[in-house]
Design an enzyme around this catalytic site. Structure first.
Site, PDB file in Angstrom:
ATOM      1  N   ASN A  88      34.447  42.394  61.344  1.00  0.00           N
ATOM      2  CA  ASN A  88      35.858  42.742  61.238  1.00  0.00           C
ATOM      3  C   ASN A  88      36.722  41.732  61.992  1.00  0.00           C
ATOM      4  OD1 ASN A  88      35.990  43.547  64.027  1.00  0.00           O
ATOM      5  ND2 ASN A  88      35.179  45.559  63.467  1.00  0.00           N
ATOM      6  N   VAL A  89      38.020  41.866  61.864  1.00  0.00           N
ATOM      7  CA  VAL A  89      38.939  40.903  62.464  1.00  0.00           C
ATOM      8  C   VAL A  89      38.693  40.762  63.962  1.00  0.00           C
ATOM      9  CG1 VAL A  89      41.370  40.460  62.984  1.00  0.00           C
ATOM     10  CG2 VAL A  89      40.703  41.231  60.697  1.00  0.00           C
ATOM     11  N   THR A 125      34.054  30.688  58.786  1.00  0.00           N
ATOM     12  CA  THR A 125      34.564  31.352  57.590  1.00  0.00           C
ATOM     13  C   THR A 125      33.401  31.740  56.683  1.00  0.00           C
ATOM     14  OG1 THR A 125      35.963  31.160  55.621  1.00  0.00           O
ATOM     15  CG2 THR A 125      34.942  29.126  56.408  1.00  0.00           C
ATOM     16  N   SER A 144      36.422  49.919  59.072  1.00  0.00           N
ATOM     17  CA  SER A 144      36.925  48.847  59.917  1.00  0.00           C
ATOM     18  C   SER A 144      38.360  49.155  60.340  1.00  0.00           C
ATOM     19  CB  SER A 144      36.891  47.515  59.175  1.00  0.00           C
ATOM     20  OG  SER A 144      37.894  47.482  58.163  1.00  0.00           O
ATOM     21  N   THR A 195      35.980  41.317  65.716  1.00  0.00           N
ATOM     22  CA  THR A 195      34.724  40.620  65.986  1.00  0.00           C
ATOM     23  C   THR A 195      34.892  39.119  65.825  1.00  0.00           C
ATOM     24  OG1 THR A 195      33.411  42.522  65.271  1.00  0.00           O
ATOM     25  CG2 THR A 195      32.322  40.381  65.253  1.00  0.00           C
ATOM     26  N   ARG A 231      31.278  36.415  59.798  1.00  0.00           N
ATOM     27  CA  ARG A 231      31.608  37.700  59.213  1.00  0.00           C
ATOM     28  C   ARG A 231      31.818  38.747  60.290  1.00  0.00           C
ATOM     29  NH1 ARG A 231      27.948  39.974  55.433  1.00  0.00           N
ATOM     30  NH2 ARG A 231      29.719  41.367  55.113  1.00  0.00           N
ATOM     31  N   ARG A 250      37.940  29.110  51.158  1.00  0.00           N
ATOM     32  CA  ARG A 250      38.508  28.418  52.309  1.00  0.00           C
ATOM     33  C   ARG A 250      37.694  27.171  52.645  1.00  0.00           C
ATOM     34  NH1 ARG A 250      39.238  34.253  55.028  1.00  0.00           N
ATOM     35  NH2 ARG A 250      41.421  34.652  54.474  1.00  0.00           N
ATOM     36  N   ARG A 279      36.700  52.439  54.003  1.00  0.00           N
ATOM     37  CA  ARG A 279      35.760  51.837  54.939  1.00  0.00           C
ATOM     38  C   ARG A 279      36.237  52.141  56.363  1.00  0.00           C
ATOM     39  NH1 ARG A 279      36.358  45.875  53.583  1.00  0.00           N
ATOM     40  NH2 ARG A 279      34.843  45.605  55.283  1.00  0.00           N
ATOM     41  N   SER A 333      34.153  32.489  53.600  1.00  0.00           N
ATOM     42  CA  SER A 333      34.809  32.292  52.313  1.00  0.00           C
ATOM     43  C   SER A 333      34.560  30.891  51.776  1.00  0.00           C
ATOM     44  CB  SER A 333      36.323  32.522  52.475  1.00  0.00           C
ATOM     45  OG  SER A 333      37.033  31.993  51.371  1.00  0.00           O
TER      46      SER A 333
END
Length: 365
Positions: free
Chosen positions: A194-195, A170, A50, A197, A192, A175, A48, A172
């Site tokens: 990438n980290v 989150t 990212s 963002t 959601r 979590r 991917r 998830s």
């Protein structure tokens, strides 16, 4: 967290797109529809796009070169970047999109079409089943598996410091369930991207806090962003969190030779145990499931849980045994937990998640 720090981290990620040896392409090309690759053909690494995925692909490249010096030659390795459905649709939760496979399907397709030779995955994104014709014989040595808690305010040091009705970002359900079990007033919102963002949204005050895998932050030298690292008693991590897996075609002897040499046996045993637990619960991304195995003094120790998304019910299990019985340990733990929670639990889960088909149980990232 200051935005200027974030911008510096983004700049450091850009270097991953410019390796000295591997060629990066976004349009992988099939070398041959049939037959084995020629020794002169590049080993094509599918990933991917990212920053985290690229970091993992270039880590794989680095380890391959260290193990096989011939791969350091110009053109011997090629990084093939592709977008997955999970990367492209960010305004819906993973549950709404259908669970796992969202980050692997396009890679699987390219692998089976002989457009890439190996695929590098975050193992927690990989379904418990693999497409026919592919194998995943390699897990790299695992990073720290814990979750990182990241607060938007310097005054917040832990989950316990968050006020009632705090907004936590989150995607998830795992979590979410464990957070709401600690404080039912928390509001968990879809978060959601990438980290980078997600950290930007946190810095902009969209949410009060978020949770990310510390492994991903470490791989991008961003673990300094973490407010704290959560112990398992506070937040049990996802199945296979912190592990990287490498997949190839089952008849590709050249690729098998390369990636089997990178396998870290203890990591693979633990990941196999956890994935067997998840498989026994029929899990992917729609039910909060957590599971972690570790080897202590030569013994496999496993902990797992399943919960309602709102944290109102949470069931835990633990087991141990010989390392060589990793899959059996995970399978048995999953089957016993499934039996102990009873059919009523899963009926309630279907009611809470109407897009689930009856009997379909899935696990959160």
């Amino acid at each position: 967290m200051k935005l200027i720090v974030f911008a510096t981290l983004i700049s450091s990620c850009a270097a991953w797109h410019m390796p000295m040896v591997a060629r990066t392409t976004t349009t992988p090309t099939a070398l041959s529809a049939t037959g084995p690759a020629s020794p002169s053909d590049p080993l094509r690494i599918g990933t991917r796009g990212s920053p985290l995925a690229l970091a993992q692909a270039y880590l794989t490249r680095k380890l391959l070169i260290e193990k096989f010096p011939e791969l350091s030659e110009e053109g011997a390795l090629e990084i093939c970047v592709m977008k997955t459905q999970g990367d492209m649709i960010l305004d819906k939760s993973l549950m709404e999109l259908g669970g796992k496979g969202l980050f692997t399907k396009e890679l699987d397709t390219s692998l089976l079409a002989n457009e890439v030779d190996i695929c590098v995955h975050s193992m927690k994104d990989v379904p418990t089943w693999l497409p026919d014709g592919t194998v995943l014989p390699c897990n790299l040595e695992r990073e720290d598996t814990n979750d990182a808690f990241i607060a938007g305010s310097d005054s917040i040091k832990s989950i316990a410091d968050l006020p009632d009705n705090a907004v936590i970002g989150t995607a998830s359900l795992r979590r979410q369930a464990q957070l709401m079990a600690q404080n039912p007033t928390f509001k968990c919102v879809n978060f959601r991207g990438n980290v980078q963002t997600r950290l930007r949204k946190l810095d902009d005050g969209v949410v009060d806090a978020t949770l990310l895998a510390i492994a991903g932050l470490k791989r991008m030298d961003m673990d300094g962003c973490a407010t704290s690292v959560l112990e398992w008693d506070e937040m049990l991590p996802a199945v296979a969190q912190g592990a990287i897996g490498i997949q190839c075609r089952d008849d590709d002897e050249r690729s098998l030779k390369y990636i089997e040499a990178l396998n870290h046996a203890d990591t693979k045993s633990c990941v196999d145990c956890e994935r067997a637990f998840l498989a026994a619960l029929d899990g992917n991304c729609k039910t909060p499931i957590a599971g972690q195995a570790r080897i202590v003094n030569g013994e496999m120790l496993f902990r797992g849980l399943i919960a309602m998304p709102d944290g109102s019910e949470l069931y835990e299990t633990s087991s141990s045994g010989k390392v060589e019985d990793a899959v059996e340990i995970g399978t048995k733990a999953g089957e016993e937990l499934k039996a102990s929670v009873g059919d009523k639990f899963f009926e309630m889960m279907v009611e809470m998640s109407p897009q689930l088909a009856p009997g379909q149980v899935t696990g959160g990232k």
